[in-house]
Design a protein around this motif. Structure first.
Motif, mmCIF file in Angstrom:
data_model
loop_
_atom_site.group_PDB
_atom_site.id
_atom_site.type_symbol
_atom_site.label_atom_id
_atom_site.label_comp_id
_atom_site.label_asym_id
_atom_site.label_seq_id
_atom_site.Cartn_x
_atom_site.Cartn_y
_atom_site.Cartn_z
ATOM 1 N N ASP A 98 0.831 -1.206 0.000
ATOM 2 C CA ASP A 98 0.000 0.000 0.000
ATOM 3 C C ASP A 98 0.868 1.260 0.000
ATOM 4 O OD1 ASP A 98 0.940 -0.482 2.545
ATOM 5 O OD2 ASP A 98 -0.936 -0.044 3.548
ATOM 6 N N ASP A 99 2.105 1.124 -0.489
ATOM 7 C CA ASP A 99 3.091 2.175 -0.664
ATOM 8 C C ASP A 99 3.901 2.405 0.616
ATOM 9 O OD1 ASP A 99 2.550 2.518 -3.401
ATOM 10 O OD2 ASP A 99 0.769 3.680 -2.893
ATOM 11 N N ILE A 100 4.822 3.344 0.568
ATOM 12 C CA ILE A 100 5.845 3.501 1.608
ATOM 13 C C ILE A 100 5.549 4.716 2.470
ATOM 14 C CG2 ILE A 100 8.305 3.895 2.000
ATOM 15 C CD1 ILE A 100 8.784 2.534 -0.726
ATOM 16 N N ILE A 101 5.528 4.519 3.773
ATOM 17 C CA ILE A 101 5.338 5.624 4.700
ATOM 18 C C ILE A 101 6.591 6.493 4.657
ATOM 19 C CG2 ILE A 101 5.035 6.275 7.120
ATOM 20 C CD1 ILE A 101 3.528 3.599 7.480
ATOM 21 N N SER A 102 6.398 7.778 4.453
ATOM 22 C CA SER A 102 7.515 8.713 4.373
ATOM 23 C C SER A 102 8.383 8.596 5.629
ATOM 24 C CB SER A 102 6.982 10.138 4.233
ATOM 25 O OG SER A 102 8.028 11.042 4.063
ATOM 26 N N GLY A 103 9.682 8.524 5.436
ATOM 27 C CA GLY A 103 10.623 8.413 6.554
ATOM 28 C C GLY A 103 11.050 6.997 6.857
ATOM 29 N N THR A 104 10.342 5.988 6.331
ATOM 30 C CA THR A 104 10.701 4.591 6.571
ATOM 31 C C THR A 104 12.065 4.271 5.969
ATOM 32 O OG1 THR A 104 8.368 3.988 6.540
ATOM 33 C CG2 THR A 104 9.951 2.203 6.314
ATOM 34 N N PHE A 105 12.297 4.750 4.778
ATOM 35 C CA PHE A 105 13.568 4.558 4.080
ATOM 36 C C PHE A 105 14.098 5.948 3.719
ATOM 37 C CE2 PHE A 105 10.977 0.800 3.030
ATOM 38 C CZ PHE A 105 11.796 -0.206 3.510
ATOM 39 N N PRO A 106 14.775 6.640 4.661
ATOM 40 C CA PRO A 106 15.229 8.021 4.392
ATOM 41 C C PRO A 106 16.094 8.142 3.138
ATOM 42 C CG PRO A 106 15.605 7.437 6.696
ATOM 43 C CD PRO A 106 15.152 6.196 5.983
ATOM 44 N N HIS A 107 16.869 7.101 2.850
ATOM 45 C CA HIS A 107 17.727 7.168 1.665
ATOM 46 C C HIS A 107 16.910 7.206 0.373
ATOM 47 C CE1 HIS A 107 17.106 2.844 2.302
ATOM 48 N NE2 HIS A 107 17.316 2.700 0.996
ATOM 49 N N LEU A 108 15.672 6.744 0.402
ATOM 50 C CA LEU A 108 14.806 6.789 -0.783
ATOM 51 C C LEU A 108 14.512 8.233 -1.163
ATOM 52 C CD1 LEU A 108 12.801 5.768 -2.926
ATOM 53 C CD2 LEU A 108 11.107 5.571 -1.104
ATOM 54 N N GLU A 109 14.053 9.011 -0.218
ATOM 55 C CA GLU A 109 13.707 10.399 -0.501
ATOM 56 C C GLU A 109 14.934 11.209 -0.894
ATOM 57 O OE1 GLU A 109 10.529 11.908 2.302
ATOM 58 O OE2 GLU A 109 10.992 9.944 3.190
ATOM 59 N N GLN A 110 16.069 10.932 -0.260
ATOM 60 C CA GLN A 110 17.318 11.628 -0.606
ATOM 61 C C GLN A 110 17.740 11.293 -2.032
ATOM 62 O OE1 GLN A 110 19.971 10.259 2.431
ATOM 63 N NE2 GLN A 110 19.052 11.525 4.035
ATOM 64 N N SER A 111 17.625 10.027 -2.404
ATOM 65 C CA SER A 111 18.017 9.587 -3.747
ATOM 66 C C SER A 111 17.121 10.208 -4.807
ATOM 67 C CB SER A 111 17.958 8.061 -3.845
ATOM 68 O OG SER A 111 18.217 7.636 -5.156
ATOM 69 N N LEU A 112 15.819 10.207 -4.570
ATOM 70 C CA LEU A 112 14.894 10.801 -5.537
ATOM 71 C C LEU A 112 15.154 12.291 -5.700
ATOM 72 C CD1 LEU A 112 11.560 8.963 -4.654
ATOM 73 C CD2 LEU A 112 13.128 8.481 -6.532
ATOM 74 N N ALA A 113 15.420 12.983 -4.593
ATOM 75 C CA ALA A 113 15.713 14.415 -4.656
ATOM 76 C C ALA A 113 17.003 14.661 -5.434
ATOM 77 C CB ALA A 113 15.817 14.992 -3.249
ATOM 78 N N ALA A 114 18.016 13.828 -5.209
ATOM 79 C CA ALA A 114 19.297 13.978 -5.915
ATOM 80 C C ALA A 114 19.136 13.744 -7.414
ATOM 81 C CB ALA A 114 20.326 13.014 -5.333
ATOM 82 N N LYS A 115 18.198 12.876 -7.790
ATOM 83 C CA LYS A 115 17.945 12.593 -9.205
ATOM 84 C C LYS A 115 16.986 13.604 -9.830
ATOM 85 C CE LYS A 115 18.490 7.599 -8.790
ATOM 86 N NZ LYS A 115 17.807 6.306 -8.904
ATOM 87 N N GLY A 116 16.426 14.500 -9.008
ATOM 88 C CA GLY A 116 15.467 15.480 -9.506
ATOM 89 C C GLY A 116 14.115 14.874 -9.819
ATOM 90 N N MET A 117 13.816 13.737 -9.190
ATOM 91 C CA MET A 117 12.539 13.053 -9.437
ATOM 92 C C MET A 117 11.539 13.468 -8.365
ATOM 93 S SD MET A 117 13.975 9.267 -10.315
ATOM 94 C CE MET A 117 12.585 8.697 -11.267
ATOM 95 N N PRO A 118 10.315 13.793 -8.766
ATOM 96 C CA PRO A 118 9.308 14.152 -7.773
ATOM 97 C C PRO A 118 8.889 12.921 -6.962
ATOM 98 C CG PRO A 118 8.312 14.006 -9.932
ATOM 99 C CD PRO A 118 9.794 13.828 -10.125
ATOM 100 N N VAL A 119 8.564 13.143 -5.700
ATOM 101 C CA VAL A 119 8.071 12.072 -4.846
ATOM 102 C C VAL A 119 6.554 12.047 -4.989
ATOM 103 C CG1 VAL A 119 7.880 11.240 -2.467
ATOM 104 C CG2 VAL A 119 9.979 12.344 -3.228
ATOM 105 N N ALA A 120 6.036 10.986 -5.615
ATOM 106 C CA ALA A 120 4.587 10.861 -5.828
ATOM 107 C C ALA A 120 3.947 10.292 -4.568
ATOM 108 C CB ALA A 120 4.314 9.956 -7.015
ATOM 109 N N LEU A 121 2.974 11.005 -4.021
ATOM 110 C CA LEU A 121 2.284 10.569 -2.807
ATOM 111 C C LEU A 121 0.876 10.103 -3.146
ATOM 112 C CD1 LEU A 121 3.313 13.489 -0.421
ATOM 113 C CD2 LEU A 121 4.446 11.281 -0.726
ATOM 114 N N ASN A 122 0.403 9.101 -2.410
ATOM 115 C CA ASN A 122 -0.966 8.647 -2.604
ATOM 116 C C ASN A 122 -1.902 9.444 -1.689
ATOM 117 O OD1 ASN A 122 -0.796 7.539 -0.018
ATOM 118 N ND2 ASN A 122 -0.534 5.445 -0.738
ATOM 119 N N SER A 123 -3.166 9.060 -1.619
ATOM 120 C CA SER A 123 -4.156 9.804 -0.829
ATOM 121 C C SER A 123 -3.863 9.776 0.668
ATOM 122 C CB SER A 123 -5.557 9.253 -1.098
ATOM 123 O OG SER A 123 -5.629 7.894 -0.700
ATOM 124 N N LYS A 124 -3.073 8.801 1.136
ATOM 125 C CA LYS A 124 -2.690 8.728 2.547
ATOM 126 C C LYS A 124 -1.437 9.548 2.846
ATOM 127 C CE LYS A 124 -4.335 3.974 3.017
ATOM 128 N NZ LYS A 124 -3.931 2.593 3.297
#
Length: 87
Positions: free
Chosen positions: A54-80
């Motif tokens: 049901d997707d990833i809770i923000s902060g569970t994998f901090p390196h994920l958000e850092q990697s996406l930001a470094a690649k210039g990729m937007p973080v797509a969030l669901n309704s939750k």
């Protein structure tokens, strides 16, 4: 690649990949695909994908958000407000 001994004494070579999320290793090749490469251009194992169905809770994998930001990729969030795992 990892060399493996089979019960019959023969050997084979397995292509092992590291999961981007959990950092665990999984087999990818030789007719066994325990994960996939998706549009983040990162490999994710079946365990992480199943555990985050049901997707990833923000902060569970901090390196994920850092990697996406470094690649210039937007973080797509669901309704939750959780991070969508792309297909």
């Amino acid at each position: 690649m990892r060399r493996s001994n089979k019960p019959d004494g023969s050997t084979d070579y397995r292509s092992m990949i590291t999961c981007f999320l959990c950092r665990g290793r999984f087999q990818h090749g030789q007719h066994v695909y325990d994960g996939r490469l998706q549009s983040w251009n990162e490999a994710i194992c079946k365990r992480c994908e199943a555990g985050n169905w049901d997707d990833i809770i923000s902060g569970t994998f901090p390196h994920l958000e850092q990697s996406l930001a470094a690649k210039g990729m937007p973080v797509a969030l669901n309704s939750k407000g959780w991070i969508n795992i792309p297909q």
